[in-house]
Design a protein around this motif. Structure first.
Motif, short mmCIF file in Angstrom:
data_model
loop_
_atom_site.label_atom_id
_atom_site.label_comp_id
_atom_site.label_asym_id
_atom_site.label_seq_id
_atom_site.Cartn_x
_atom_site.Cartn_y
_atom_site.Cartn_z
N UNK A 153 0.68 -1.21 0.05
CA UNK A 153 -0.02 0.12 0.04
C UNK A 153 0.99 1.21 -0.07
N UNK A 154 2.09 1.10 0.10
CA UNK A 154 3.19 2.27 -0.04
C UNK A 154 2.99 3.01 1.27
N UNK A 157 6.24 2.10 7.05
CA UNK A 157 7.35 3.21 7.82
C UNK A 157 8.93 3.11 7.09
N UNK A 159 10.80 3.66 3.90
CA UNK A 159 10.39 3.88 2.54
C UNK A 159 11.39 3.65 1.75
N UNK A 368 8.07 18.00 -4.44
CA UNK A 368 6.90 17.59 -3.56
C UNK A 368 5.76 16.59 -4.21
N UNK B 43 -3.12 6.73 -5.43
CA UNK B 43 -2.38 5.70 -4.79
C UNK B 43 -1.44 6.54 -3.67
N UNK B 44 -1.17 5.87 -2.82
CA UNK B 44 -0.23 6.71 -1.75
C UNK B 44 1.26 6.67 -2.35
N UNK B 45 1.79 7.82 -2.15
CA UNK B 45 3.11 8.09 -2.54
C UNK B 45 3.97 8.73 -1.83
N UNK B 46 5.14 8.91 -2.12
CA UNK B 46 6.23 9.50 -1.13
C UNK B 46 5.54 10.77 -0.53
N UNK B 47 4.89 11.42 -1.24
CA UNK B 47 4.30 12.83 -0.67
C UNK B 47 2.77 12.83 -0.22
N UNK B 125 -6.68 9.67 3.63
CA UNK B 125 -6.22 8.50 3.12
C UNK B 125 -6.22 7.25 3.97
N UNK B 126 -6.30 7.76 5.24
CA UNK B 126 -6.47 6.76 6.55
C UNK B 126 -7.72 6.79 7.19
N UNK B 137 -0.33 6.99 12.29
CA UNK B 137 0.11 6.66 10.89
C UNK B 137 0.88 8.21 10.33
N UNK B 140 4.18 8.31 11.28
CA UNK B 140 5.18 7.36 10.89
C UNK B 140 5.36 7.53 9.47
N UNK B 141 4.33 7.68 8.69
CA UNK B 141 4.47 7.97 7.15
C UNK B 141 5.16 9.15 6.83
N UNK B 142 5.06 10.29 7.77
CA UNK B 142 5.42 11.64 7.53
C UNK B 142 6.37 12.07 8.47
N UNK B 144 9.39 12.81 8.52
CA UNK B 144 10.13 14.06 8.15
C UNK B 144 9.70 15.52 8.13
#
Lengths: 435, 166
Positions: A153-154, A157, A159, A368, B43-47, B125-126, B137, B140-142, B144
């Motif tokens: 699901x990307x 934690x 990356x 971004x 979809x979920x991406x890096x940003x 998204x969550x 979440x 965790x995923x953000x 930075x």
């Protein structure tokens, strides 16, 4: 020994036309391959309707999934003992690579559009629900299925782990480009993967490429570009895809209007109603779909019967280039003329756009927006690929959109020569004379 | 014809302009999660949530002349501005899409930073998770981005305000 560390007594190998061999030593991977949900992928073609254009393209998502697993396995051999790489994530990466396409359904692109489904949701359900795959993953560790689901699901934690399976230069793309080129028989799609694997480096939250590997990456980007136009967005494949979507729309519409099918479409009912359960979703593979299409050729509804006959016997729609801005009035006129000709324009006239089959060209993008490919320079700085590569920069700015108008040319030909409607339709489609 | 494009033109017709692709991605996603019938797949991406379908559709609309795109060079990157053109307006006037009035909501989002919109879209998204898990979440995923608790509070309030859009 813990299940997660168990090794097969002897390494198993799958002979593979792209990677020569797929090597399996982990017991967990071997068990996952044998699960019924993974075996189902043999019955879902990797390229959907492309086999109607390139007859060799009969390969399945099963082949591709094994290929992605093999690429990740090789990457991780290269990563071992490197800074930023945590060897404890190895099994997680391998499982996610193997299972990343688990939720794909039959002809998934059209199915998802028509029935408003998302294969990613079903991947999550298979991983986390009452399935053989879930039992195997749970045997590794209680929370392991969730971790695999998060990587796919990307949203995991780490990356770096995610980027191996899904980024602008990942194992998924590297496998499908080569595999699809091999099975379609085209000469595009080839690049030096061994070289790319050698120059991949793990960083804190992404995989980067040593600058010395830039030319191998350029080849990879070019092959993505060429495969899109030559294979993935081939206009004949798109024609088959248009007909496929029309069949599904028609069958759904008939069901909603209480049409009496000669054979009750039991496998489709929950799709028509909009909420298939996991069990129902998994029961509908491409073999089942093709059985229904064959059966529907004998239905009393002339539209459903004709569309299925077209799909099964490859009597596809023809197409012309179309500009929705400059030809807006022509579209409206054609729509009315098709009605007059007793050809339902909702089923026999379609504008297909490149965005109907989204394919991620390499774009450096805005800051971004999405993570680009980064080159690792000798001074350890990272630079975005197109800033260093003229080739990538030049194709990043190219016009990449396309619109085509699809219609049944054979039906138009069958209309009487002296039909004014026919002449007007042909006049719009082909100019003065039919070509 | 091009119903999904027309929906996006309706979006652009509801504001003067949108500055930044990241902002655009997040705005459409937020509207979609608040019930507006946009069909672009995310979809979920890096940003955070990202739609390739949206990117391509915007590119198509630019190539067709329905939307204008202006590129500005910033220090280390490019930034893009989008506006509906007269041709886009004309196309929209002939389409029969049925979408709610969006102007107030779009103006509200345009006043926020793209960092904030990234946070809101990631929370949405969550949204299937309980509130405390969503916040976990985010951290965790953000990790930075170092979002502060007050930013999360502001984002929750913003989502509440946006919900009536559907």
């Amino acid at each position: 020994m813990a299940y997660r560390d168990e090794k097969l007594e002897e390494e198993k190998v799958f002979k593979d036309p792209v990677h020569r061999y797929v090597h399996v030593r982990d017991r967990v991977i071997w068990d996952l391959i044998g699960s019924r949900e993974f075996q189902r992928l043999r019955r879902v073609k990797q390229l959907g309707t492309t086999y109607l254009t390139f007859h060799g393209a009969e390969h399945s998502r099963f082949n591709h999934s094994l290929g992605v697993y093999e690429i990740v396995r090789r990457i991780l051999e290269n990563f071992r003992d490197r800074e930023h790489w945590n060897e404890e994530e190895r099994l997680l990466c391998l499982c996610a690579a193997l299972l990343h396409d688990l939720g794909h359904g039959p002809f998934s692109h059209s199915f998802e559009k028509v029935f408003k489904l998302d294969h990613e949701d079903f991947t999550q359900e298979i991983l986390l629900g009452d399935t053989e795959v879930n039992r195997i993953l749970t045997h590794v560790e209680e929370g392991f299925p969730k971790k695999v689901a998060d990587v796919i699901n990307k949203t995991y934690s780490d990356k770096l782990v995610v980027s191996l399976i899904s980024s602008q230069i990942d194992a998924d793309r590297m496998d499908y480009l080569q595999r699809d080129a091999y099975f379609t028989g085209v000469s595009y799609g080839h690049f030096d993967m061994e070289r790319i694997l050698r120059v991949m480096r793990p960083m804190e939250d992404q995989v980067v490429i040593k600058e010395s590997g830039m030319h191998a990456v350029e080849d990879y980007i070019m092959s993505r570009y060429q495969m899109y136009w030559q294979v993935y967005f081939h206009p004949v494949t798109r024609s088959a895809e248009v007909i496929l979507s029309k069949i599904l729309h028609r069958a759904k519409e008939l069901y909603q209007n209480h049409y009496e099918f000669k054979l009750k479409p039991v496998h489709f009912l929950s799709f028509f109603e909009g909420s298939p359960t996991l069990k129902e979703y998994l029961a509908l593979d491409e073999n089942v779909v093709m059985y229904y299409f064959q059966t529907w050729m004998d239905e009393d509804d002339p539209i459903l019967s004709d569309l299925c006959e077209r799909f099964v016997n490859r009597r596809l729609f023809k197409y012309i280039e179309f500009n929705p801005n400059l030809q807006m009035n022509e579209w409206r006129e054609l729509y009315e003329l098709f009605r007059e000709a007793d050809l339902n324009p909702r089923y026999y006239l379609e504008v297909d756009s490149s965005s109907d089959l989204p394919y991620d060209f390499y774009r450096p993008g805005e800051e971004g927006e999405r993570l680009p490919i980064h080159l690792l320079q000798p001074n350890k700085e990272l630079k975005e690929l197109s800033r260093l590569s003229d080739i990538v920069e030049s194709i990043s700015g190219k016009k990449r959109t396309d619109h085509k108008l699809y219609f049944p040319a054979d039906e138009l030909r069958r209309m009487p020569e002296d039909s004014e409607v026919k002449q007007r339709i042909l006049g719009i489609l082909y100019g003065k004379e039919e070509q | 014809m091009l119903e999904n494009h027309a929906k996006l033109m309706h979006f652009f017709a509801s504001c003067d302009e949108v500055v930044g692709r990241k902002r655009l991605q997040k705005m459409v996603y937020i509207m979609k999660k608040c019930g507006v019938n946009f069909e672009e797949r995310y979809e979920f991406h890096f940003y955070g949530p990202y739609s390739e379908e949206l990117t391509l559709r915007i590119e198509e609309m630019c190539n067709l002349g329905f939307i204008s795109e202006a590129m500005e060079e910033k220090k280390n990157y490019y930034q893009y501005r989008y506006k509906l053109t007269d041709a886009g307006n004309d196309f929209l006037s002939h389409s029969d899409i049925d979408l709610p009035e969006l102007k107030g909501y779009i103006d509200g989002m345009n006043e926020k930073s793209s960092r904030f919109l990234e946070l809101v879209s990631t929370m949405l998204f969550f949204e299937h998770l309980p509130k405390d898990e969503i916040e976990e979440k985010i951290y965790t995923v953000k990790s930075k981005q170092n979002y502060k608790p007050e930013e999360l509070e502001e984002a929750w309030a913003f989502i509440q305000e946006m919900r009536p859009v559907s």
